[in-house]
Design an enzyme around this catalytic site. Structure first.
Site, mmCIF file in Angstrom:
data_model
loop_
_atom_site.group_PDB
_atom_site.id
_atom_site.type_symbol
_atom_site.label_atom_id
_atom_site.label_comp_id
_atom_site.label_asym_id
_atom_site.label_seq_id
_atom_site.Cartn_x
_atom_site.Cartn_y
_atom_site.Cartn_z
ATOM 1 N N HIS A 254 0.801 -1.215 0.000
ATOM 2 C CA HIS A 254 0.000 0.000 0.000
ATOM 3 C C HIS A 254 0.838 1.270 0.000
ATOM 4 C CE1 HIS A 254 -3.237 -2.518 2.331
ATOM 5 N NE2 HIS A 254 -3.138 -2.855 1.064
ATOM 6 N N LYS B 160 6.067 6.080 7.158
ATOM 7 C CA LYS B 160 5.516 5.181 8.186
ATOM 8 C C LYS B 160 6.627 4.639 9.067
ATOM 9 C CE LYS B 160 1.953 3.837 4.907
ATOM 10 N NZ LYS B 160 1.464 2.828 3.971
ATOM 11 N N TYR C 233 1.756 1.454 13.833
ATOM 12 C CA TYR C 233 2.610 2.324 13.026
ATOM 13 C C TYR C 233 2.100 3.750 13.043
ATOM 14 C CZ TYR C 233 -0.790 0.795 9.460
ATOM 15 O OH TYR C 233 -1.937 0.478 8.787
ATOM 16 N N ASP D 76 -6.848 -6.087 -1.848
ATOM 17 C CA ASP D 76 -5.467 -6.484 -2.157
ATOM 18 C C ASP D 76 -5.427 -7.635 -3.156
ATOM 19 O OD1 ASP D 76 -4.540 -4.500 -0.559
ATOM 20 O OD2 ASP D 76 -4.063 -5.788 1.147
HETATM 21 C C1 LIG Z 1 -5.552 2.592 6.436
HETATM 22 C C2 LIG Z 1 -6.849 3.066 7.080
HETATM 23 C C3 LIG Z 1 -8.006 2.327 6.959
HETATM 24 N N1 LIG Z 1 -9.168 2.744 7.541
HETATM 25 C C4 LIG Z 1 -10.358 1.913 7.415
HETATM 26 C C5 LIG Z 1 -10.782 1.627 5.977
HETATM 27 C C6 LIG Z 1 -11.315 0.220 6.031
HETATM 28 O O1 LIG Z 1 -12.711 0.239 6.308
HETATM 29 C C7 LIG Z 1 -10.608 -0.425 7.213
HETATM 30 C C8 LIG Z 1 -9.515 -1.399 6.795
HETATM 31 O O2 LIG Z 1 -8.670 -0.746 5.845
HETATM 32 P P1 LIG Z 1 -7.609 -1.540 4.985
HETATM 33 O O3 LIG Z 1 -8.193 -2.823 4.524
HETATM 34 O O4 LIG Z 1 -7.079 -0.612 3.935
HETATM 35 O O5 LIG Z 1 -6.467 -1.843 6.091
HETATM 36 P P2 LIG Z 1 -5.007 -2.387 5.857
HETATM 37 O O6 LIG Z 1 -5.018 -3.391 4.755
HETATM 38 O O7 LIG Z 1 -4.483 -2.801 7.161
HETATM 39 O O8 LIG Z 1 -4.245 -1.087 5.318
HETATM 40 C C9 LIG Z 1 -3.003 -0.742 5.832
HETATM 41 O O9 LIG Z 1 -2.037 -1.659 5.319
HETATM 42 C C10 LIG Z 1 -0.692 -1.389 5.678
HETATM 43 C C11 LIG Z 1 0.173 -2.409 4.993
HETATM 44 C C12 LIG Z 1 -0.285 0.004 5.445
HETATM 45 O O10 LIG Z 1 0.846 0.315 5.068
HETATM 46 C C13 LIG Z 1 -1.270 1.050 5.824
HETATM 47 O O11 LIG Z 1 -0.908 2.323 5.355
HETATM 48 C C14 LIG Z 1 -2.664 0.700 5.386
HETATM 49 O O12 LIG Z 1 -2.758 0.801 3.971
HETATM 50 O O13 LIG Z 1 -10.055 0.646 7.982
HETATM 51 C C15 LIG Z 1 -9.192 3.909 8.283
HETATM 52 O O14 LIG Z 1 -10.272 4.310 8.828
HETATM 53 N N2 LIG Z 1 -8.058 4.638 8.434
HETATM 54 C C16 LIG Z 1 -6.873 4.262 7.862
HETATM 55 O O15 LIG Z 1 -5.837 4.963 8.031
#
Ligand SMILES: Cc1cn([C@H]2C[C@H](O)[C@@H](COP(=O)(O)OP(=O)(O)O[C@H]3O[C@@H](C)C(=O)[C@@H](O)[C@H]3O)O2)c(=O)[nH]c1=O
Length: 182
Positions: free
Chosen positions: A62, A72, A132, A169
């Site tokens: 991401h 990060k 993080y 993903d």
């Molecule tokens: C990333 C993020 C997600 N969310 C919400 C959106 C969604 O409904 C839920 C889960 O999001 P995701 O599936 O994108 O979560 P995730 O796959 O854990 O995304 C994260 O992965 C890692 C590897 C990173 O580097 C991060 O920056 C972020 O992209 O959380 C937030 O409210 N704030 C945030 O900062």
């Protein structure tokens, strides 16, 4: 605090100084002054994230595009992960290369990943809790995902895991054709 260079000069491993006694341990998980001295980066963090993942869960790769690109600072407080940073700065000498580091509750290592990198991790333990800090707020319109097993990148993920991905993903595209950094 000990700072270890990686194969990509802007990505650093940070090892905090851990104080152990008969009660348990103590360490500074973040110290702005020491972080700036160690990395040479004068920046501030605006968001803290915490995720929990089961064995084999892979999150990534991401990134967020400018003007909301994120640096990060990643650590694993429960279990262990293989944490990966991919250089997606087109003008970089190391464009397209990656570093992978095991971060665990045991080794207490942190990985500093500046703007211009894609980030992801694989959960190596039954459960992993990853914490993080980010230098920019989350923005769903600017977030992007590169396919974790993109052949052009050839990330050396540890083998033998039953990989589990989010829908987002699983449908991510490879590096080619993605909007990246200059
Ligand atoms: C990333 C993020 C997600 N969310 C919400 C959106 C969604 O409904 C839920 C889960 O999001 P995701 O599936 O994108 O979560 P995730 O796959 O854990 O995304 C994260 O992965 C890692 C590897 C990173 O580097 C991060 O920056 C972020 O992209 O959380 C937030 O409210 N704030 C945030 O900062």
């Amino acid at each position: 605090m000990n700072v270890i260079d990686t194969a990509i000069s802007d990505v650093k491993i940070i090892e905090p100084r851990v104080f152990e006694d008969d009660r348990g341990f103590f360490f500074e998980s973040f110290n702005q002054e020491k972080f700036q001295l160690a990395t040479g980066c004068d920046l501030s963090f605006v968001q803290d994230n915490h995720s929990r993942s089961d064995l084999g869960v892979l999150r990534g790769l991401h990134y967020q595009l400018p003007p909301m690109a994120q640096g990060k600072l990643v650590r694993c407080a429960v279990g262990a992960i293989f944490d990966v940073a991919v250089d997606i700065r087109r003008s970089s000498k190391t464009f397209g290369s990656w570093v992978g580091v095991e971060l665990s509750a045991e080794n207490k290592r942190q990985l500093w990943i500046p703007q211009g990198f894609a980030h992801g991790f694989l959960t190596l333990s039954e459960v992993a809790e990853v914490l993080y800090k980010t230098t920019e707020y989350w923005n769903s319109n600017l977030e992007r995902s590169i396919k974790w097993d993109c052949p052009e990148l050839g990330v050396g993920w540890p083998s033998g895991y039953d990989i589990r991905l989010s829908g987002k993903d699983a449908s991510a595209k490879p590096l080619g054709g993605q909007e990246l950094f200059d």
